[in-house]
Design an enzyme around this catalytic site. Structure first.
Site, PDB file in Angstrom:
ATOM      1  CB  CYS A   1    -113.156  24.255  40.186  1.00 39.80           C
ATOM      2  SG  CYS A   1    -113.682  25.747  41.003  1.00 39.80           S
TER       3      CYS A   1
ATOM      4  CB  SER B   1    -103.048  30.147  44.004  1.00 41.66           C
ATOM      5  OG  SER B   1    -101.930  30.866  43.556  1.00 41.66           O
TER       6      SER B   1
ATOM      7  N   GLY C   1    -106.312  23.565  43.502  1.00 41.41           N
ATOM      8  CA  GLY C   1    -105.761  23.017  42.265  1.00 41.41           C
ATOM      9  C   GLY C   1    -106.336  21.629  42.054  1.00 41.41           C
TER      10      GLY C   1
ATOM     11  CD  GLU D   1    -111.832  24.033  49.516  1.00 40.74           C
ATOM     12  OE1 GLU D   1    -112.578  23.154  49.027  1.00 40.74           O
ATOM     13  OE2 GLU D   1    -111.774  24.261  50.740  1.00 40.74           O
TER      14      GLU D   1
HETATM   15  P1  NAD Z   1    -102.708  22.178  39.300  1.00 38.77           P
HETATM   16  O1  NAD Z   1    -103.013  21.195  40.370  1.00 38.77           O
HETATM   17  O2  NAD Z   1    -102.034  21.704  38.090  1.00 38.77           O
HETATM   18  O3  NAD Z   1    -101.807  23.369  39.882  1.00 38.77           O
HETATM   19  C1  NAD Z   1    -102.191  24.091  41.021  1.00 38.77           C
HETATM   20  C2  NAD Z   1    -100.951  24.651  41.684  1.00 38.77           C
HETATM   21  O4  NAD Z   1    -100.175  23.569  42.170  1.00 38.77           O
HETATM   22  C3  NAD Z   1    -100.043  25.447  40.760  1.00 38.77           C
HETATM   23  O5  NAD Z   1     -99.506  26.542  41.443  1.00 38.77           O
HETATM   24  C4  NAD Z   1     -98.957  24.447  40.403  1.00 38.77           C
HETATM   25  O6  NAD Z   1     -97.730  25.051  40.081  1.00 38.77           O
HETATM   26  C5  NAD Z   1     -98.841  23.682  41.701  1.00 38.77           C
HETATM   27  N1  NAD Z   1     -98.308  22.328  41.556  1.00 38.77           N
HETATM   28  C6  NAD Z   1     -98.338  21.512  40.473  1.00 38.77           C
HETATM   29  N2  NAD Z   1     -97.754  20.334  40.756  1.00 38.77           N
HETATM   30  C7  NAD Z   1     -97.360  20.405  42.035  1.00 38.77           C
HETATM   31  C8  NAD Z   1     -96.711  19.495  42.910  1.00 38.77           C
HETATM   32  N3  NAD Z   1     -96.362  18.276  42.516  1.00 38.77           N
HETATM   33  N4  NAD Z   1     -96.464  19.897  44.170  1.00 38.77           N
HETATM   34  C9  NAD Z   1     -96.837  21.124  44.585  1.00 38.77           C
HETATM   35  N5  NAD Z   1     -97.451  22.027  43.808  1.00 38.77           N
HETATM   36  C10 NAD Z   1     -97.715  21.660  42.548  1.00 38.77           C
HETATM   37  O7  NAD Z   1    -104.117  22.892  38.946  1.00 38.77           O
HETATM   38  P2  NAD Z   1    -104.415  24.003  37.849  1.00 38.77           P
HETATM   39  O8  NAD Z   1    -104.342  23.391  36.508  1.00 38.77           O
HETATM   40  O9  NAD Z   1    -103.644  25.242  38.117  1.00 38.77           O
HETATM   41  O10 NAD Z   1    -105.932  24.330  38.211  1.00 38.77           O
HETATM   42  C11 NAD Z   1    -106.988  23.541  37.770  1.00 38.77           C
HETATM   43  C12 NAD Z   1    -107.462  22.604  38.855  1.00 38.77           C
HETATM   44  O11 NAD Z   1    -107.828  23.341  40.006  1.00 38.77           O
HETATM   45  C13 NAD Z   1    -108.715  21.858  38.433  1.00 38.77           C
HETATM   46  O12 NAD Z   1    -108.647  20.541  38.902  1.00 38.77           O
HETATM   47  C14 NAD Z   1    -109.825  22.638  39.138  1.00 38.77           C
HETATM   48  O13 NAD Z   1    -111.002  21.897  39.348  1.00 38.77           O
HETATM   49  C15 NAD Z   1    -109.156  23.016  40.415  1.00 38.77           C
HETATM   50  N6  NAD Z   1    -109.778  24.180  41.045  1.00 38.77           N
HETATM   51  C16 NAD Z   1    -110.572  23.968  42.134  1.00 38.77           C
HETATM   52  C17 NAD Z   1    -111.201  25.024  42.748  1.00 38.77           C
HETATM   53  C18 NAD Z   1    -112.066  24.820  43.957  1.00 38.77           C
HETATM   54  O14 NAD Z   1    -112.406  25.800  44.612  1.00 38.77           O
HETATM   55  N7  NAD Z   1    -112.442  23.595  44.300  1.00 38.77           N
HETATM   56  C19 NAD Z   1    -111.011  26.318  42.261  1.00 38.77           C
HETATM   57  C20 NAD Z   1    -110.181  26.497  41.150  1.00 38.77           C
HETATM   58  C21 NAD Z   1    -109.567  25.417  40.556  1.00 38.77           C
END
Ligand code: NAD
Length: 541
Positions: A327, A187, A265, A293
């Site tokens: 997002c 998440s 993410g 998502e």
């Molecule tokens: P992120 O992708 O940096 O991190 C998300 C999760 O992935 C975290 O738990 C992180 O520790 C993990 N992660 C990071 N690198 C990884 C890897 N290489 N392998 C596996 N896991 C990994 O995102 P963030 O900064 O936490 O959130 C912001 C992003 O999320 C934005 O792009 C936003 O648009 C998106 N988002 C989308 C929605 C949606 O419903 N579409 C909702 C909320 C956030």
């Protein structure tokens, strides 16, 4: 056990409390905040119901006061992630055999705990750890989280009710099995409710889960896990591993029993995880479900017939609430030249009034961006925009001396293709492109083709024929499409959320469509009087 067709209470959206000065909820939340500010919470891993240490620890600080260390978090190594998978698999058979009505009671209890005694804890940890204003914390950690749980129980019941036809002599039934194996939930930092939903949605459908929350949301994830346990979720059904996402994914996605990924993410990480699943495909017992998502470059498009005053409010709220770190946040706007002078004046006047600071002071509108990395990205983007000749209409200032503060910033670009019009910055930065009124048709096409994302978008017009045209041309441009509204603020059960293209698999969080992904139905046909002769009439004799 109850032998009867029961139904859970019909879900109702959790009311949003106001926290107005003098209200009882404000006093109670402030007391919790003041207490929490003084402590550094110990956040363990929770594996098979046991609190465990990791291979190291990391700290979480308050983004608006980075000297304040609010959590000391255990970071899972390979061994602990493997243990989490094992604990999940050990719990799988019993959980899968637990009838939905029994499982449902646990999640409904969670929702009621959130509405009541856990509300302050979840809100306060979201304010302190993710720098949300009280309004933003309330609609997330309290309301959306409770809504996810109550509505998902309802959707799970509706899925179970979906049964095949049974002509004479047979009984056809659908058995909504969980996936065979475990689900990995990863998440993001920006919604406590998404942290809660990613592991619970599969668990409601009878799956067992390894949950890896964002390092930047560790404190509210810690309280979320405590809530799961307080509601009576059996040990091992959801296992919490904090720390490195890539490591957790490497371990989990190399398992034969990896059955699903529930991810929210960035698009980059989603793509890397999809690739990982592809690389490991020959190991898996079953084709894993991937629900992901991801990012957005969400638009507000105004037609010359749009009303200016509400449009300004939609831009301010859509772009700057939670520092643009939703997002769904509006990050590109297309304004007709005829409306621009009036809109510009009002927009600047409103943005200049936005208060930014320590969100522990409940009167504040905006807090800080999530961490030093985000701060630097935003500062660099504003600097680059200046160098590229964009006008900084309002804002543009940054200050990281106490917290990671980026002023709400409006950039005006002469080019609709400048990087700030195309790329997700995920901060309080809105790029505006002013188009000639005569170019409305071209502008519609431009909005549709500028960015790889297709998450949310809003169109503003009074002219109905124009709205119908926009609805058609922009059909694939946003999974959540708004008419004369801001592109943020979707509510569970009302606007199922998600987008396609680079924004994800569009499985609509908080809807029946998402829950369907967490079941592998079995069709059962039972014949009451099976035939005793193998011959068919066409064979004669
Ligand atoms: P992120 O992708 O940096 O991190 C998300 C999760 O992935 C975290 O738990 C992180 O520790 C993990 N992660 C990071 N690198 C990884 C890897 N290489 N392998 C596996 N896991 C990994 O995102 P963030 O900064 O936490 O959130 C912001 C992003 O999320 C934005 O792009 C936003 O648009 C998106 N988002 C989308 C929605 C949606 O419903 N579409 C909702 C909320 C956030």
């Amino acid at each position: 056990m109850i032998d009867g067709r029961t139904s859970a209470p019909l879900p109702i959206n959790e009311p949003v409390l106001s926290y107005a000065p003098g209200s009882p909820e404000r006093a109670s939340l402030e007391a919790t905040l003041r207490r929490m500010e003084k402590e550094t919470a110990e956040a363990p891993l929770v594996i098979g119901g046991e609190e465990r240490k990791g291979e190291g620890t990391f700290g979480q600080v308050s983004p608006h006061r980075h000297a304040l260390r609010i959590a000391e978090v255990q970071s899972a190594g390979r061994e602990q992630v493997e243990d989490a998978v094992k604990a999940a698999l050990d719990a799988a058979a019993e959980w899968a055999a637990t009838p939905l009505q029994e499982r449902a009671a646990i999640f409904l209890k969670m929702a009621d705990l959130i509405s009541g005694p856990w509300r302050d804890r979840l809100n306060a940890s979201t304010i302190l750890g993710q720098s949300k204003s009280v309004q933003q914390a309330e609609i997330d950690a309290a309301c959306e989280f409770a809504d996810f749980l109550r509505f998902n129980v309802h959707f799970a019941e509706r899925i179970q009710e979906e049964q095949p036809f049974s002509p004479e002599g047979m009984w056809n039934r659908m058995d909504y099995r969980p996936l065979e194996g475990f689900v990995l939930a990863i998440s993001p930092f920006n919604f406590t409710a998404i942290g809660g939903n990613l592991p619970t949605a599969p668990a409601i459908m009878g799956n067992v889960v390894v949950w890896k929350p964002s390092e930047k949301q560790a404190l509210s994830a810690h309280y979320t896990m405590e809530l799961f346990r307080a509601a009576g979720l059996p040990d091992g059904v959801i296992n919490l591993v904090h720390g490195d996402g890539a490591l957790a994914a490497d371990v989990c996605m190399a398992q034969e029993s990896f059955a699903g990924l529930h991810f929210t993410g960035s698009s980059t990480v989603l793509k890397s995880l999809w690739r990982k699943a592809g690389e490991n495909l020959d190991r898996y017992r079953t084709f894993p479900r991937i629900v992901g998502e991801s990012g957005g470059k969400d638009f507000i498009l105004a037609h010359p017939s749009a009303e200016v005053e509400p449009l300004v409010t939609a831009i301010v709220r859509g772009a700057f609430e939670y520092q643009g770190q939703k997002c769904s946040a509006a990050s590109r706007a297309y304004i007709p030249r005829s409306l621009w002078p009036r809109l510009k004046e009002q927009l600047v006047a409103e943005v200049e009034q936005l208060t930014m600071g320590d969100v522990g002071d409940l009167s504040t509108f905006m807090g800080a961006v999530i961490d030093a990395g985000a701060f630097k990205r935003h500062r660099d983007a504003i600097e680059q925009a200046r160098e590229d000749g964009l006008e900084v209409l309002v804002g543009g200032g940054t200050d990281d001396s106490e917290g990671w503060f980026v002023e709400p910033t409006v950039l005006v670009s002469d080019s609709p293709w400048h990087t700030t019009m195309e790329t997700e910055l995920f901060g309080p930065i809105l790029s505006v492109y002013v188009y000639d009124d005569a170019n409305w048709d071209e502008t519609l096409k431009l909005v549709n083709s500028t960015s790889p994302y297709a998450l949310t978008g809003a169109v503003w017009a009074r002219d109905r024929s124009v709205l119908a045209q926009a609805d058609e041309v922009l059909r694939q441009a946003a999974g959540n499409f708004y008419v004369n509204d801001r592109p943020t603020g979707s509510v569970v059960g009302q606007q199922p959320f998600g987008g396609a293209r680079a924004s994800g698999t569009n499985d609509k969080a908080g809807s029946l469509f998402n829950l369907v992904r967490w079941t592998s139905p079995r069709a059962i046909k039972e014949t009451f009087a099976p035939p005793t002769d193998w011959r068919y009439p066409h064979m004669g004799g």
